[in-house]
Design an enzyme around this catalytic site. Sequence first.
Site, short mmCIF file in Angstrom:
data_model
loop_
_atom_site.label_atom_id
_atom_site.label_comp_id
_atom_site.label_asym_id
_atom_site.label_seq_id
_atom_site.Cartn_x
_atom_site.Cartn_y
_atom_site.Cartn_z
NE ARG A 46 -30.73 -10.76 -9.32
CZ ARG A 46 -30.60 -11.82 -8.57
NH1 ARG A 46 -30.62 -13.04 -9.11
NH2 ARG A 46 -30.44 -11.75 -7.27
N GLY A 47 -27.13 -10.23 -9.24
CA GLY A 47 -26.51 -11.09 -8.23
C GLY A 47 -25.01 -10.85 -8.34
CB ALA A 48 -22.53 -9.73 -5.82
NE ARG A 89 -27.03 -3.11 -10.62
CZ ARG A 89 -27.82 -3.89 -9.88
NH1 ARG A 89 -27.86 -5.18 -10.07
NH2 ARG A 89 -28.58 -3.34 -8.94
CD GLN A 195 -34.36 -8.28 -7.17
OE1 GLN A 195 -35.29 -7.95 -6.44
NE2 GLN A 195 -33.45 -7.40 -7.58
CG ASP A 236 -25.21 -6.74 -3.89
OD1 ASP A 236 -26.11 -7.01 -3.06
OD2 ASP A 236 -25.29 -7.05 -5.09
CG ASN A 246 -27.91 -8.33 0.46
OD1 ASN A 246 -27.46 -8.67 -0.63
ND2 ASN A 246 -28.94 -8.92 1.01
CE LYS A 247 -31.48 -5.94 -4.75
NZ LYS A 247 -31.11 -4.78 -5.62
#
Lengths: 346, 346
Positions: A46-48, A89, A195, A236, A246-247
Amino acid sequence: MRTVFWDENRDALCMIDQRLLPAKFELACYTDYRAVAQAITEMVVRGAPAIGAAAAFGLALAARQSRAGTPEGLLADLREAASTLGAARPTAVNLHWALRRILKTASEYPGPAEKLRQVVMAEAQRIADEDVEINKRMARYGAELIADGDTIIHHCNTGALATVDWGTALGVIRTAHEQGKRIHVLVDETRPRLQGSRLTAWELQQYGIPFDIISDNAAGYFLRTGQAHKVFFGADRVAANGDVANKIGTYMLALAARDNGVPAYAVVPTSTIDLSLDSGKQIPIEERDPAEVLNIRRDGQPLSPPGATARNPAFDVTPNRLISAIVTENGVVYPPFEDGLREVTG
Amino acid sequence: MRTVFWDENRDALCMIDQRLLPAKFELACYTDYRAVAQAITEMVVRGAPAIGAAAAFGLALAARQSRAGTPEGLLADLREAASTLGAARPTAVNLHWALRRILKTASEYPGPAEKLRQVVMAEAQRIADEDVEINKRMARYGAELIADGDTIIHHCNTGALATVDWGTALGVIRTAHEQGKRIHVLVDETRPRLQGSRLTAWELQQYGIPFDIISDNAAGYFLRTGQAHKVFFGADRVAANGDVANKIGTYMLALAARDNGVPAYAVVPTSTIDLSLDSGKQIPIEERDPAEVLNIRRDGQPLSPPGATARNPAFDVTPNRLISAIVTENGVVYPPFEDGLREVTG
């Protein structure tokens, strides 16, 4: 070790399985691009930026899996694989950016299919290598925004684990630390997938950077009582006007920062900037499995009653008016963002 | 069954042990006021009005435990017990309000020690009985603020479990539901102790009110996308200017409500209003055990690395400018709050 890398010995794409950290450090390795797409969906990675690199290597796998003997046939297979990987995603644009970049290189390559397979792999490797270099450039720009003695609130994980290596927002913090600045990080635990408490806390321990984990709810308290001086997060997807997806939780954090005159910075590679979208309203927001909200336990006890339901949007959009600056590998962009974002991506 | 009650058969103060819900429904019963103070600290009982009632019965226990033969001796013992009970938790003012009320009644009583013990018990019982009646009055005032079809974000637990019975903010929602209004509740899970997913979800199931649990981070998303129409919460202390101390996270929630033109309502009995404090800045904020932030698990895995530290402020202060109205048992107070709060408490 990189978070996402091609392993020559295993002849496979390998990734640190981020679902298991911090309890277990394990690699997950793939030779099928469909399994890579599923790993992205299930958040093994995960993480763009890390997702972008994983998708790039996923296409390299698809090239090897394809039985096509002609460049045209191989390209058709790559396009199909890109469509599968691209659907893994919806919110992070780096995924699509990496796929597009590889498809473009492949479609422009004049040689035979067998050579084209190597070209695709080389381009994926280049994307991964560049990510590390880009992160370190961003980190140097961003570190100038951090003062000695700062306490920084950080949301989600944006470190080495969110990228191929080094990190975006956490990379900035890491570079500031290496420059000798004394900093303290308040780590938003980042519900629902935690996270922050799982990954960011684990990274900060390794770097020797002092931190405390806080519940996401507590960020406002620390901002309002003057105990936090900067807010840093990744993104993201950034729209042309500077709206930042973003998250989930970033929007409320940025609101609390603004309400207390504390700057809030997004740190992103230019591959996260999507100039095709005028504003954040157009960014698709992924809604994930309610189980992520419902399945935590304390002292062995389930923490919601049987039969309870949940909603689980994974991202939110922070409007540009709440973003103090956007740090990229090509410089820091200040509001109004339109021109600056065009410049750094140009 | 009430959340806090004197049990004639057991001759003890009994409370629903809220640490065990929703997995287990168990009573915890006490005959020693010191154990009651500890139960308040450890959150066997929580919720400002419920804590007030528990402390009141705690003093009744102290009166029975005292060996004093004179009213003066008994009063001295009561004052000592009140000091122990009053130190159990710092933020909720109802605790101090209940203790003060009983000490005042006791000090004004002209009869002998043995009768005084009964007077103290009767006053504790009156505080508990009044709490239920007060909640129902608040609920009727507050329900007028809810429209048919509303989706309401609710923070922490403010239901029957947070009071002697019925509830404050959740009492309002319950009354609106009983009036036939179709409402949907988005239940903030309320980290770190998850009073939302553990307690509020459990109560809503019992009342048949539709709900979804959300991570606290997600409230901003639902507000910004127009999917939430009202925000309701309780309070642990309201200053004379209308600043509201409530469960950590309330401030960011109220900010997000205001940023989207959604009203945010605090629902409190007047015993929660502390006119002795000019503003919320003077309200003491409890910082609890970091273990509350660190000790959750998912799929059996610990969710922070060994050795990680945490900060855990349990409350924050929402400034009056973000509060749309304060609902009390004596009516709804609108900004500016100073005069209205004095009126409803007068």
